[in-house]
Design a protein around this motif. Structure first.
Motif, short mmCIF file in Angstrom:
data_model
loop_
_atom_site.label_atom_id
_atom_site.label_comp_id
_atom_site.label_asym_id
_atom_site.label_seq_id
_atom_site.Cartn_x
_atom_site.Cartn_y
_atom_site.Cartn_z
N TYR A 1 -3.63 -18.09 -5.57
CA TYR A 1 -5.14 -18.49 -5.72
C TYR A 1 -5.44 -18.64 -7.15
O TYR A 1 -6.64 -18.60 -7.30
N VAL B 1 -5.99 -10.09 -8.60
CA VAL B 1 -7.11 -9.49 -8.45
C VAL B 1 -6.54 -7.95 -9.03
O VAL B 1 -5.39 -7.63 -8.97
N ASN C 1 -4.30 -5.09 0.10
CA ASN C 1 -5.47 -5.12 -0.42
C ASN C 1 -6.30 -3.98 -0.49
O ASN C 1 -7.39 -3.78 0.26
N TYR D 1 -13.57 -13.71 -7.33
CA TYR D 1 -12.68 -12.48 -8.04
C TYR D 1 -11.33 -13.39 -8.62
O TYR D 1 -11.18 -13.03 -9.87
FE1 SF4 Z 1 -7.83 -12.52 -1.24
FE2 SF4 Z 1 -9.79 -10.28 -1.54
FE3 SF4 Z 1 -10.29 -12.82 -2.53
FE4 SF4 Z 1 -10.43 -12.28 0.18
S1 SF4 Z 1 -11.53 -11.32 -1.67
S2 SF4 Z 1 -9.36 -14.07 -1.00
S3 SF4 Z 1 -8.74 -10.98 0.37
S4 SF4 Z 1 -8.45 -11.37 -3.29
#
Ligand code: SF4
Ligand code: 13P
Length: 311
Positions: free
Chosen positions: A27, A62, A117, A269
C-alpha cells in the motif's frame, strides 16, 4: 564539485552506507515501492524481517508492521518514516481492554488468535498471530477442544469462519478503509465493466466479499491477476496495490474498486510515509521502534508460532 543527488539516489546511497534493507508494504506510494528491496504483504514482510542480515531495517508501512520486525529482530535497528502511521484495527483493540475481557471470561479458556494488525501488547496476550495470507491455515491448526477468540478484525474473522467452518467469537474491530467499499459502489463499477473479474481483500464486509470472484491477501492478488484469463480486473483494496499490480501485470487493465465517495480508497496511515521522510529516517536513524523487553518476549512466542505454522 559535489553533484547534488536526487532523493532516490540519496536514499540508495544512505541505504548502502547504513547496510540497511528497505521493506515496503503493497500500500505504499509507487516511488517508495520502487526504491524498496522487497515489496509485499504482511506475511512476506514478516518473513523478510526475520531473515535479513542487514544492520538496519527501514520499514515502510504502518507502525504495527515495523514493531513486528523489531519483535523478531531485537538486536537490529528498526526505523520507520513516520512513527504516527497507525491502523484503525490496532486502535480498535487496546491491550488493556483485551486483557480485561480475557479476565472476565477466564472460564472460557479462550485460544486467542490475533490478526497481525494489532499492537505488541495485544500480541503478547494471544496464542498465535495470523495475517490475511495465512489466517485459514492458522485457524485450521487451532486446538479443537478450546473456543477461539479472534481479534481485532470482525470482517476477516467472519471470512475465516466461512472458509474453515470453525466457529469463533469475534472482536468487533474493522479497517476503516475496507469498510468504505459497499455493495452499491462495487455493483456500479461492475456494471461499467461487465466482463471484469473482482478481487477483494478479506477486510471488506461480507456484502462486498460476496460480489468478488476471489478474496485474498494483497500478495495473492498478484498471482490472481497474473493468472486471470480476462483483461479487466476490479481490485477492491487500498489504492497502493494498483502500483504493484500494474508493475507485475502490465498486460491487464486494473481498475481500483471505488467507494461511495471516491474513485479509489487510500489508507491515510500508509500514505503518511513519503520519500523525504524515508530519506530522513535513514540519515538520522530515527524514529526507531522500541519496546518493553518483557512484552517483546511474550509477543515473540505467538509470532514465531505463526511463522512455523504457515510454512
Ligand atoms: Fe490496513 Fe490498517 Fe490501513 Fe486498514 S487502516 S488499510 S488495516 S493499515
Ligand atoms: P495484507 O497482509 O493482505 O497485505 O493486508 C495488510 C493490511 O493492512 C490490509 O489492510
Amino acid at each position: 564539485m559535489a553533484v547534488a543527488l536526487d532523493l532516490k539516489d540519496e536514499i540508495l546511497e544512505l541505504k548502502r552506507l547504513r547496510n540497511a534493507v528497505i521493506l515496503a508494504h503493497n500500500y505504499q506510494t509507487g516511488d517508495i515501492q520502487d526504491v524498496a528491496d522487497y515489496v509485499g504483504d504482511s506475511l512476506g514482510l514478516a518473513y523478510h524481517a526475520k531473515s535479513t542480515d542487514a544492520d538496519v531495517i527501514v520499514f515502510c508501512g504502518v507502525h504495527f508492521m515495523a514493531e513486528t520486525a523489531k519483535i523478531v529482530n531485537p538486536k537490529k535497528i528498526v526505523v520507520l518514516p513516520d512513527k504516527d502511521a497507525g491502523c484503525s484495527l490496532e486502535q480498535a483493540c487496546p491491550a488493556d481492554q483485551l486483557e480485561a475481557y480475557l479476565q472476565q471470561h477466564a472460564d472460557k479458556n479462550y485460544y486467542v488468535i490475533a490478526y497481525i494488525n494489532c499492537s505488541a501488547g495485544v500480541k503478547a496476550l494471544c496464542d498465535v498471530i495470523c495475517t490475511s495470507g495465512n489466517a485459514v491455515k492458522i485457524v485450521n491448526q487451532a486446538p479443537q477442544d478450546r473456543p477461539i477468540l479472534f481479534v481485532p478484525d470482525a470482517n476477516l474473522g467472519a471470512w475465516v469462519m466461512e472458509q474453515t467452518g470453525r466457529k469463533m467469537d469475534l472482536w468487533q474491530g474493522s479497517c476503516y478503509v475496507h469498510v468504505e467499499f459497499t455493495r452499491d459502489s462495487i455493483n456500479r463499477i461492475k456494471a461499467e465493466y461487465p466482463d471484469a473479474l473482482v478481487v477483494a481483500h478479506p477486510e471488506c464486509t461480507q456484502a462486498v466479499r460476496l460480489l468478488a470472484d476471489e478474496v485474498c491477501s494483497t500478495e495473492r492478488m498478484v498471482d490472481f491477476c497474473k493468472k486471470a484469463a480476462v483483461k479487466n480486473i476490479i481490485v477492491v483494496t487500498e489504492s497502493g496495490m494498483l502500483h504493484r499490480l500494474k508493475r507485475e501485470c502490465p498486460d491487464k487493465n486494473l481498475i481500483p474498486g471505488p467507494t461511495d465517495r471516491c474513485a479509489c480508497a487510500d489508507c491515510r496511515y500508509m500514505k503518511m510515509n513519503t520519500m523525504e521522510k524515508l530519506r530522513n529516517c535513514l540519515r538520522d536513524l530515527t524514529p526507531q521502534v522500541e519496546m518493553d523487553e518483557q512484552i517483546r518476549l511474550r509477543a515473540e512466542i505467538p509470532l514465531l508460532r505463526m511463522l512455523e505454522q504457515s510454512k
